[in-house]
Structures are given as C-alpha cells and as structure tokens.
Design an enzyme around this catalytic site. Structure first.
Site, PDB file in Angstrom:
ATOM      1  N   ASP A  68       0.820  -1.212   0.000  1.00 52.70           N
ATOM      2  CA  ASP A  68       0.000   0.000   0.000  1.00 52.70           C
ATOM      3  C   ASP A  68       0.853   1.262   0.000  1.00 52.70           C
ATOM      4  OD1 ASP A  68       0.965  -0.411   2.580  1.00 52.70           O
ATOM      5  OD2 ASP A  68      -0.992  -0.741   3.480  1.00 52.70           O
ATOM      6  N   ASN A 137      -7.774  -2.809  14.145  1.00 51.42           N
ATOM      7  CA  ASN A 137      -9.163  -3.052  13.733  1.00 51.42           C
ATOM      8  C   ASN A 137      -9.279  -4.239  12.776  1.00 51.42           C
ATOM      9  OD1 ASN A 137      -8.127  -2.054  11.360  1.00 51.42           O
ATOM     10  ND2 ASN A 137      -9.351  -0.175  11.327  1.00 51.42           N
ATOM     11  N   HIS A 139      -7.465  -4.678   9.964  1.00 51.73           N
ATOM     12  CA  HIS A 139      -7.166  -4.421   8.553  1.00 51.73           C
ATOM     13  C   HIS A 139      -5.861  -5.093   8.144  1.00 51.73           C
ATOM     14  CE1 HIS A 139      -4.924  -0.357   9.448  1.00 51.73           C
ATOM     15  NE2 HIS A 139      -4.023  -1.282   9.185  1.00 51.73           N
ATOM     16  N   GLU A 144      -9.653  -1.336   5.158  1.00 53.48           N
ATOM     17  CA  GLU A 144     -10.338  -1.037   6.404  1.00 53.48           C
ATOM     18  C   GLU A 144     -11.617  -1.872   6.535  1.00 53.48           C
ATOM     19  OE1 GLU A 144      -8.642   0.455   8.416  1.00 53.48           O
ATOM     20  OE2 GLU A 144      -8.133   2.543   7.975  1.00 53.48           O
TER      21      GLU A 144
HETATM   22  C1  GLP Z   1      -0.583   0.138   8.700  1.00 44.97           C
HETATM   23  C2  GLP Z   1      -0.207  -0.471   7.334  1.00 44.97           C
HETATM   24  C3  GLP Z   1      -0.300  -1.954   7.374  1.00 44.97           C
HETATM   25  C4  GLP Z   1       0.347  -2.417   8.660  1.00 44.97           C
HETATM   26  C5  GLP Z   1      -0.529  -2.069   9.815  1.00 44.97           C
HETATM   27  C6  GLP Z   1       0.084  -2.379  11.182  1.00 44.97           C
HETATM   28  O1  GLP Z   1      -1.615   1.015   8.660  1.00 44.97           O
HETATM   29  N1  GLP Z   1      -0.948  -0.009   6.224  1.00 44.97           N
HETATM   30  O2  GLP Z   1       0.321  -2.516   6.218  1.00 44.97           O
HETATM   31  O3  GLP Z   1       0.477  -3.823   8.632  1.00 44.97           O
HETATM   32  O4  GLP Z   1      -0.975  -0.740   9.739  1.00 44.97           O
HETATM   33  O5  GLP Z   1       1.161  -1.556  11.474  1.00 44.97           O
HETATM   34  P1  GLP Z   1       2.217  -1.883  12.598  1.00 44.97           P
HETATM   35  O6  GLP Z   1       2.925  -3.111  12.133  1.00 44.97           O
HETATM   36  O7  GLP Z   1       3.143  -0.707  12.678  1.00 44.97           O
HETATM   37  O8  GLP Z   1       1.448  -2.123  13.836  1.00 44.97           O
END
Ligand code: GLP
Length: 271
Positions: A68, A137, A139, A144
């Site tokens: 993304d 959440n 995702h 989302e």
């Molecule tokens: C972000 C990214 C995801 C990531 C997630 C968790 O928003 N778009 O690809 O896996 O949230 O992030 P983190 O690993 O820093 O908790």
C-alpha cells in the site's frame, strides 16, 4: 492456517525470515515477495538482511510488491511507503530497485493506479509470498473494515483509528493523509502463500478475530481463513486471546521431519 507462537518479537522475526527463506529456496532466485510496511515486519526484514549479508540468501533477482501507499505525500517524504520500503527493504536486502514496486499515490494518476499495479503483479507472475501486518481493527494492507473481501488494488479512505495509530510516524495527526491506495483483499488472496506477523498485546484482539472469529468484512484479515496457505507468526502477547493456542503450540513443536524439510511442498508446511 498455521499459527506459530514465539516467545518474543525477536522470535517472530526469526521464524518469519526462515519461512520466507524456505519459500525462496523452493521457488528460486526470481521469487516475488509482497512486502508490508509498519513496525511488525521490521524484525523479519532485519533477519533477512543478516542472511543476505552472510551470503546464505540471495535476493538480487527477487521482485517486491508493497501492499500500500498513502495518497498525496510528496516523492521522497520519509513516511511515504516508497521511502519506507527503500529504507527497510530494498537497501538492507540488496534488492534491485528496478524490481521493487509500490502503488502510485500521486493524485494525478489515481484513476489508473490500481489497474496498473494489478497488471504489474500479473506480469511478474504473481506473488509467491505476501507478508502482512495487521491493524488493531483487523485491517490488512489498508483494507479497512467493510472492505470487499474480493477487492482489488484501489483507493481507500482511512479510518480515524488508523490515522491516529499511524500519527506516531508524523509530526501531528493533521499530517496523516486521509486516503491511500492499497492492494485489495482479493489481490492479497491471490498470493501463493501469506505470512501474517503481529506482536504485542494491542494486537491480541485483532489476531484472535482474524484467526478464530467469523469471516467478515468487519475484520478484513479474517478473509485469510479462506486461503489455503497462511502462516501466522505472533509473539505470546499477540497470541494471548487465542483459544486454540495450546493446539497451535503442540502442532508446531511436534512437526515431523518431513514437515521441517526446506524443500517440502506447501501442502506439507501448514497444520
Ligand atoms: C498500517 C499499514 C499496514 C500495517 C498495519 C500495522 O496502517 N498499512 O500494512 O500492517 O498498519 O502496522 P504496525 O505493524 O506498525 O502495527
């Protein structure tokens, strides 16, 4: 779904890197890897970088597709996923930058950016192993809650929860973009293997919902229950709400030799 519970975040990095290295061994040097940003996969990337430096893993011909990107951050912005992937993946893993792809978040080309990305993944032969983190959440990528379970790469609006979670990387909440472009859940599901990594107590509810809850667009990662080859690697804290934790531990600890063999086909790798 194979669930591996590690004592700590370092263990998550080791097991995840070993899983990826195993897939590279089987697929060959032109492996296609799907990369996630965020903090969760950093230990994995660092373990992989150690292997590259030690000469036991060669990713110089590998291709990478990031999950993304934010919409509208200027090129070179340190929190753009283009820049995060360059810092945490491309450079440490010795990848050829020409083979590293990130969705195009430039507002000017957004109407075609999703299809262009899907075409590029297809032209590379599809993703052999997709690494994903998970949002609190549920995702994956930036899909989302209420995302279509068969969605393709497209523009999404971020929830306020995700914007707040990611504000720690920016100077203020106001600077966190409201829109993103993300591989869809259908795109992720096309990968031949999916590796989900999560650490910390704050991910425990999301992990339990995704692994053991109903398949629902309200917990987008739960769609992975429909995928034939998923490995979930978590630390004890992130595993703390799994009701099947003892089963997952026993299955992993008692893997027979034919399941541990690095050349084993995927059908033998998962419980
Ligand atoms: C972000 C990214 C995801 C990531 C997630 C968790 O928003 N778009 O690809 O896996 O949230 O992030 P983190 O690993 O820093 O908790």
């Amino acid at each position: 779904m194979e669930v591996v519970i590690c004592p700590d975040a370092g263990g998550v990095g080791e097991v995840s890197a070993a899983t990826i290295a195993q897939i590279v061994t089987r697929v060959g040097p032109q492996v296609v890897i799907g990369a996630a940003t965020g903090s969760s996969p950093l230990a994995t990337y660092s373990e992989l970088a150690d292997r590259v430096r030690a000469g036991t893993l060669d990713l110089s011909q590998a291709s990478v597709f990031a999950l993304d990107e934010y919409v509208g951050l200027p090129v070179g912005h340190p929190e753009s996923y283009h820049d995060c992937i360059r810092r945490t993946v491309t450079e440490p893993l010795g990848l050829d930058p020409a083979r590293v792809h990130v969705p195009d978040g430039n507002p000017d080309g957004l109407d075609t950016a999703g299809q262009r990305y899907e075409d590029a993944i297809r032209a590379a032969g599809g993703v052999d192993v997709q690494i994903v983190g998970i949002g609190v959440n549920g995702h994956i990528g930036f899909n989302e809650p209420t995302s279509s379970l068969s969605s393709r790469t497209r523009v999404k609006t971020l929830t306020e929860q995700t914007r707040r979670d990611n504000a720690r990387f920016f100077d203020s909440l106001d600077e966190v973009p409201r829109h993103c472009i993300t591989q869809g859940l259908g795109t992720v599901m096309d990968a031949r293997h999916v590796l989900l990594v999560a650490t910390g107590e704050h991910k425990a509810d999301a992990v339990a919902a995704v692994v053991e809850g109903p398949v629902t667009a309200m917990r987008p990662g739960s769609v992975l229950q429909m995928h034939p080859h998923v490995t979930v690697v978590v630390d004890e804290a992130a595993a703390s709400r799994l009701t099947m934790a003892d089963y997952f531990r026993a299955a992993y600890d008692n893997r027979p030799d034919w399941q541990r063999n690095p050349a084993a086909p995927p059908s033998l790798l998962t419980v």
